[in-house]
Design an enzyme around this catalytic site. Structure first.
Site, PDB file in Angstrom:
ATOM      1  N   TYR A 178      34.792 -54.275  21.285  1.00  0.00           N
ATOM      2  CA  TYR A 178      35.140 -53.022  20.751  1.00  0.00           C
ATOM      3  C   TYR A 178      35.682 -51.812  21.941  1.00  0.00           C
ATOM      4  O   TYR A 178      34.967 -51.735  22.773  1.00  0.00           O
ATOM      5  CB  TYR A 178      33.562 -52.307  20.341  1.00  0.00           C
ATOM      6  CG  TYR A 178      34.061 -51.346  19.030  1.00  0.00           C
ATOM      7  CD1 TYR A 178      33.740 -51.362  17.950  1.00  0.00           C
ATOM      8  CD2 TYR A 178      34.631 -49.759  19.544  1.00  0.00           C
ATOM      9  CE1 TYR A 178      34.057 -50.574  17.062  1.00  0.00           C
ATOM     10  CE2 TYR A 178      34.984 -48.998  18.539  1.00  0.00           C
ATOM     11  CZ  TYR A 178      34.876 -48.776  17.075  1.00  0.00           C
ATOM     12  OH  TYR A 178      34.925 -48.284  16.514  1.00  0.00           O
ATOM     13  N   PRO A 197      39.961 -48.922  -5.883  1.00  0.00           N
ATOM     14  CA  PRO A 197      38.067 -48.068  -5.249  1.00  0.00           C
ATOM     15  C   PRO A 197      38.179 -47.850  -3.507  1.00  0.00           C
ATOM     16  O   PRO A 197      38.487 -47.597  -2.870  1.00  0.00           O
ATOM     17  CB  PRO A 197      36.893 -49.645  -4.921  1.00  0.00           C
ATOM     18  CG  PRO A 197      38.446 -50.856  -5.098  1.00  0.00           C
ATOM     19  CD  PRO A 197      39.672 -49.600  -5.477  1.00  0.00           C
ATOM     20  N   SER A 236      30.372 -45.833  11.548  1.00  0.00           N
ATOM     21  CA  SER A 236      30.647 -44.453   9.806  1.00  0.00           C
ATOM     22  C   SER A 236      29.242 -44.675   9.295  1.00  0.00           C
ATOM     23  O   SER A 236      29.996 -43.789   7.599  1.00  0.00           O
ATOM     24  CB  SER A 236      31.843 -45.560   8.995  1.00  0.00           C
ATOM     25  OG  SER A 236      31.331 -46.704   8.160  1.00  0.00           O
ATOM     26  N   SER A 251      29.947 -54.356   9.794  1.00  0.00           N
ATOM     27  CA  SER A 251      28.487 -54.631  10.962  1.00  0.00           C
ATOM     28  C   SER A 251      28.084 -53.237  10.744  1.00  0.00           C
ATOM     29  O   SER A 251      28.735 -52.607  11.084  1.00  0.00           O
ATOM     30  CB  SER A 251      28.574 -55.747  11.933  1.00  0.00           C
ATOM     31  OG  SER A 251      29.084 -57.216  11.321  1.00  0.00           O
ATOM     32  N   ILE A 266      32.704 -53.599  -7.393  1.00  0.00           N
ATOM     33  CA  ILE A 266      32.177 -54.311  -7.065  1.00  0.00           C
ATOM     34  C   ILE A 266      30.714 -52.722  -7.767  1.00  0.00           C
ATOM     35  O   ILE A 266      30.876 -51.570  -6.797  1.00  0.00           O
ATOM     36  CB  ILE A 266      31.205 -54.226  -5.378  1.00  0.00           C
ATOM     37  CG1 ILE A 266      32.548 -55.542  -5.300  1.00  0.00           C
ATOM     38  CG2 ILE A 266      30.159 -54.581  -5.312  1.00  0.00           C
ATOM     39  CD1 ILE A 266      31.966 -55.952  -3.457  1.00  0.00           C
TER      40      ILE A 266
END
Lengths: 558, 558
Positions: B478, B135, B205, B220, B274
């Site tokens: 991060y 997908p 993104s 998240s 999904i």
């Protein structure tokens, strides 16, 4: 046996503790009106175990020997009373079966492992000798998560985790504690409180349920609005399997594929035995206060609570009783004896007068309790914000008196069931969660379904409800139902009423249970709840990880 | 093809949009100092697709015919550029492979189903004809969740869900929306905003990722402190499988055994596709403001954020850059041109003087951004509460000017990677989450590990970090790392650096990824993260539900 605390074999909680109505003058008339029963004073102080007709243990000597080797002779028992205590939880159905000696199949032996290594050895023995293992916490399940399959021919071992009862570590910087799975609620809170901490998880079953049991059945507590459901609280865990131990380290959040943590939570023993958990803990709040409010109608009360969540006011809980439950609560008030309670009673009369003057129909009014925790300053500002929204929705603030009363008696309700059973009366519960937009429909549909079920049985029944937990998108509705049962056929009529309620949940957008779990009791609705294909995935998970079907077989999905 | 928006085949985002440094006077000197590179102005406006050496499609005609029957001829393509666009995500490794024509194995055909029925037919075809289905959402993965197994011999079909891009319904009472999985972030927000709502999910993104992609990889967003991680936001979903569709109705909470919802979230296509999700939505906030703060040290900044969560102040986010990232941020400031920005630059000089006067080492200072949303009154009171805690931890409030700047350029960062690649420079990211008590250790260990890796490669490298999300028990760190790559062997040296960082996460109590997912990239750490026995359960789940291994094989666990 191994210093593990057990409940009454025949009822809830500890011997010598009971529900009493003699000091509650409105209670007997209320029950008479609701279901037509004339209450008699309690006669049943206990039930002699010699009245129980217990099936003999089928455990082969070789298995008993092996179990004694693993757990030590002191921690392995085929005692009849212990086996009966471990055969079931405390739903009305199970209490009825127990009192009526309808035991069909019970555990053959009870073991009390004291270490994770012992649990591992038990798991390996189960696979090697084809035993059935059913983990046992406090025995408070009301979803029949403990009852063996009546047709089970293999040796059934109840694994009581009561010796694994220690708070092992508190990481005070992170607000995380490492705790053994078998600890009972009060014992755990005592250990945490001694160091200034709390888990904040207080289900109705708190006094006789364990951390591991909460995990295995997806529990929620009275204060989960603040502290989260058990799935939110648990950040890591250890689960023992025959082939190894699953170790999930405590993580605030992670993106490691499908959530293994969320697969294990709610697995009711079908994937392994949970021995240890890493959980959120919180500093004991400086102040804890419950305030009561009265709303003119159910709809206004629900709207107010939804608006509390929209306004992001941090609350420990916000609970609303519907009109029936409000009437029930008022009927359980004690007769005023002290000058203070007499004054409160007078105040209540005056309040009723005010409400009538405002044009309220006192049959519609709904009591609500909101719990505030934090610094005194935070508590005050949140109380103000809540009162503002409550009043906009028509409420009168009743204050902290009735709130404190609620807080004190919150764990007493389960004792009522045993009292009622003695009077041939069922009093049981069923709960769901649904989106806000569907709550009124679900509520009405459940009332209608219960009434139809009572009518089909030719009974006068009772139903009442409260909204117990709220979320961004919806809330939990908790129903209590009652009726006089028929000694001839108590099980079929119980299923008629319970099933009607469950089906009304599903048909109107609710789930089969918000926090009681599935067990055998709610299994018939699993395909309707998570869809047939969803149930197929669940079955594939269990059968591929437990090919011998040794781990609490038949629970969750058949 | 089917009006579905795609990114550049060779880089991030849309053609014609780039990172520029010419207007940022401090940037080139900063990069020179950090990794020894003398930046050249960008020359690469695009990369001509004719330079790509694309493996031919292996799709048999019979399969193409079948796919055209299912999806319509217009929605099935073997076009080389489309197949390259669908072969990978946008991690630096994948960008390098693409630019260097190292395609090994790419999808043989791309399909664009327009209905759930078409997806069902695709799933059935996959099982019947032994096809591989991968997908595809926005193609923004940086965990190699899209790349096929190089050794795959079967026909590989990329299932692009871009036509399933509608907000179907908003339940305004419950704050729930039903949305198709293939919608890109901006298209979804546009549809929601038009009715006054927002999902509140803004990953880096955002512009090129989809709701279904966020679900499948456990995303998240920047504002997840308020709106929750995607797993919190999703309340129900539909997932198509060959044997039926899993339907999870929207529920605020449920105790139906292991969470199927949480099994599907993060499953990266391995359980099914999904197609639709029920998600929390929120009214657009009256006010949205980002305030910047400067702390003297990293430790003080982390402590302050932890204290915000302890004080239960509702924030949209609270983010802290470490000293390195603070220096980087300051180096990306534009040269002041307007009178207003000239004034701000003077203000900044004055501020530096104040900090030095206070005894700060400006090399240690850390910038923090906190986002407030709500009524103007709520925003003011929360700003006051945050400022109180920030100041107690030594911070200076910089105000809303730098905050607004952060808010405007928040989605631009990914373009930097392509600019750097043109300069033979890797700039990539890796992130983790850990308990509060371990954050400082993880942070230091990652710096040490990166430095050791750079040293082993004989390179001058750079590393910087921010704390992006916080929770009761911990936070997400991060990291961004950069170095000049060697044209001879760019992949091995990339793995050396990336692996050193990942291993430092795991060895110090962090997870392999907080929100980027697993894919192929993080799979080597799965057994260390969820334990070998945990990985066994995951494998059992996948192999029992996808016995033919047709669904995005090899992702998450091998």
């Amino acid at each position: 046996m191994a210093h593990v605390k057990h409940q009454k074999w025949w009822g809830w909680g500890e011997e010598g503790v009971f529900f009493n109505y003699e000091n509650k003058p409105a209670f007997a008339p209320f029950v008479k009106e609701a279901i037509g029963v004339t209450l008699r004073p309690r006669e049943r102080d206990t039930v002699d175990f010699s009245t129980a007709n217990v099936p003999a243990s089928k455990a082969p000597d070789s298995v008993l020997e092996l179990l004694r080797e693993i757990n030590g002779a002191d921690n392995v028992s085929t005692d009849d009373e212990l086996r009966v205590i471990h055969w079931a939880g405390k739903s009305v159905l199970e209490l009825l079966q127990t009192l009526r000696n309808d035991f069909h199949r019970i555990p053959d032996v009870v073991v009390y492992p004291g270490t994770e290594d012992e649990v591992t050895a038990l798991m390996r023995a189960a696979v090697e000798y084809d035993l059935v293992l059913i983990p046992f916490g406090g025995g408070s399940s009301i979803s029949r998560s403990l009852q063996p399959d009546p047709a089970e021919e293999r040796c059934i071992v109840s694994v009581d985790l009561g010796r694994l009862n220690k708070v092992l570590e508190i990481d005070e910087t992170s607000g995380l504690a490492t705790i053994q799975a078998g600890v009972l609620g009060p014992d755990m809170e005592e250990q945490l409180n001694a160091r200034g901490w709390t888990l904040g998880h207080f289900p109705d079953s708190f006094t006789y349920s364990t951390l591991g049991g909460w995990a295995a059945t997806r529990s929620s507590g009275m204060q989960s609005d603040k502290y989260g459901d058990i799935a939110d609280i648990i950040r890591g865990l250890r689960m023992v399997r025959a082939t190894g131990t699953v170790v999930l380290r405590p993580l605030p959040s992670t993106s490691t594929g499908p959530s293994l943590r969320e697969m294990i939570i709610g697995s009711e023993g079908r994937l392994g035995i949970i021995t240890e958990l890493s959980v959120h803990v919180h500093r004991l709040p400086e102040k804890h206060q419950v305030i009561a409010y009265m709303y003119p109608t159910w709809q206004q009360a629900l709207t107010a609570v939804r608006q509390f969540t929209e306004a992001e006011i941090p609350l420990a809980f916000a609970r609303v009783s519907d009109a029936h439950e409000t009437a029930f609560s008022l009927a359980t008030q004690k007769a005023p004896t002290s000058p203070k309670s007499k004054l409160a009673a007078k105040g209540q009369d005056a309040l009723w007068a005010v409400m009538r003057k405002r044009g309220w129909d006192t049959d519609d009014m709904c009591i609500s309790y909101v719990c505030f925790e934090g610094s005194p300053k935070d508590v005050e500002s949140r109380k103000k914000a809540v009162a503002g929204i409550a009043k906009k929705n028509g409420a009168i603030v009743l204050g902290s008196g009735p709130g404190a009363l609620y807080d004190q008696k919150k764990f007493d309700t389960p004792y009522l069931r045993d009292f009622l059973l003695e009077q041939n009366t069922v009093g049981d519960v069923s709960e769901t969660a649904a989106p806000w937009s569907k709550l009124t429909t679900v509520h009405k549909a459940v009332y209608d379904a219960a009434e139809r079920a009572y009518a089909s049985l030719g009974k006068k029944g009772w139903i009442m409800s409260h909204m117990s937990h709220s979320y961004h998108s919806g809330a939990c509705l908790y129903f209590t139902f009652g009726y006089v049962y028929d000694d001839e056929n108590p099980y079929d009529e119980y299923h008629t009423v319970k099933s009607a309620i469950q089906q009304a949940f599903i048909d109107n957008g609710g789930t089969l249970s918000h926090h009681h779990g599935v067990g055998l009791e709610h299994q018939p609705w699993m395909e309707q709840d998570i869809s047939p294909e969803g149930a197929n995935i669940m079955r594939a998970l269990f059968s591929s990880t437990d090919p011998g079907n040794n781990l609490n077989p038949g629970k969750v999905v058949s």
